[in-house]
Write an enzyme that holds these catalytic residues in place. Sequence first.
Site, short mmCIF file in Angstrom:
data_model
loop_
_atom_site.label_atom_id
_atom_site.label_comp_id
_atom_site.label_asym_id
_atom_site.label_seq_id
_atom_site.Cartn_x
_atom_site.Cartn_y
_atom_site.Cartn_z
NE ARG A 38 0.67 -3.73 -8.91
CZ ARG A 38 1.46 -2.78 -8.41
NH1 ARG A 38 1.70 -2.75 -7.11
NH2 ARG A 38 1.99 -1.85 -9.18
CB ILE A 70 -0.48 1.69 -7.53
CG1 ILE A 70 -0.29 0.46 -6.63
CG2 ILE A 70 -0.46 1.30 -8.99
CD1 ILE A 70 -1.45 -0.54 -6.71
CB SER A 71 5.05 2.08 -5.54
OG SER A 71 4.98 3.37 -4.99
CB ALA A 72 7.40 -0.65 -9.38
CG PHE A 216 8.03 6.70 -2.88
CD1 PHE A 216 6.82 6.03 -2.84
CD2 PHE A 216 9.17 5.99 -2.54
CE1 PHE A 216 6.74 4.70 -2.48
CE2 PHE A 216 9.12 4.65 -2.17
CZ PHE A 216 7.90 4.01 -2.14
#
Length: 408
Positions: A38, A70-72, A216
Amino acid sequence: MTPVTDPAELREALVTRLIDSGHLRTPEVIAAFRDTERHQFLPGVDLQAAYAEDAVPTKHDETGEMISCISAPSIVATQLEQMGAKPGHKILEGGAATGYNARLLGELVAPEGHVWTVDVDQDLVDGAQENLAQAGATNVTVVLGDGAAGLPEHAPFDRIQFTVGTSDIPVKILDQLTPGGRLVLPMRLRGSISRSLAFEREGQTWKTVSSEMMTFVPLRKGACNDIRTMVDMAGEGNVGLETYSEQHVDRDAIRTVLDQPPAEIYTGVKFRKGDSYQWLYLYLACVLPNGLSRMPGSRPGVTPNFGWGSMAALDDDTLAYLTKQEGEDEQGMFWQLGVIGHGPRATELADQVVTEISEWDQGWGNNAPEPDFRMAVGDARDQLTASEPRFVIDKTYSRLAVDWPHRS
């Protein structure tokens, strides 16, 4: 304690957390998370932040509003589990961002499958390409364009995923799915209430095979723009109010509404430790004309439901937000839900929200069966008519029916 600086150790700890929390469930998705670094998709970001359970902003607009991130990790994992991507699949992703999710998808469809990921900004496309190349992703193509329009030249796709929020169904992409294909998208229902819905065809309509609560960054620069306007509330503190174009709200008048006297009503409805608010929020989004809006921030005299803020019902120049009052009974600690109204119709709106919360508690509550969602576009919309226990949400291009049995 010395911070962990080994990316492999941080990644393994992340995978373990996501398995323990139930966000990672299938061996294939677990393996993709283990094999994808990541931090490579977040150059310049602290390692601990890269692997923490939080979104990491990567781009802001001229007003400072976050427009890409960048999403959780838990959100990424949940949507990948919803996707059910298999080796050999062709996948379209709307919202390339850093390229991290596309890399995970590439792992899932390898060796014969391919992923096309689309974003609207050239700098995001360039960054995603660079990150993917560094990660060795050879089966992912990054494209500059409007994800809502899809990529008909590469269709049909086995799966289409949106990692940006939508307020409606991007109709053009429905015909770009294979007959047995699946569409996964975070759809805003009313106001700020959004769920990631995984749709598959059912005759002329579509039905969910999965539904998860998540929000989102909205789509922009395309066919399904979702216009969000943050209202900075006047007075002390930093309270804001999230509003959308379909809501009937006087944004100028409502800026000062918290300076007006409150109307406070309690519901008698008790929440206890571990109870989820997602089903109450969904119910209120279905039955209130303007849904619910996020009202983050704090100021003296405002007592929100959570530390981050609260959810609020809106009616032109009036709002009513959720609050809570701590108590204890024979079952232990509880929090009684309340509603505080401000504005010309403060009592009326607060009473309406209290009535609906009581209706939810009596007919549904947290022990009711989970709802199913059906969706139709075009002439097929007429097939989704309202009948109990069903809620219907009409949008510009689609009709959404929420099939939600009462608690037995």
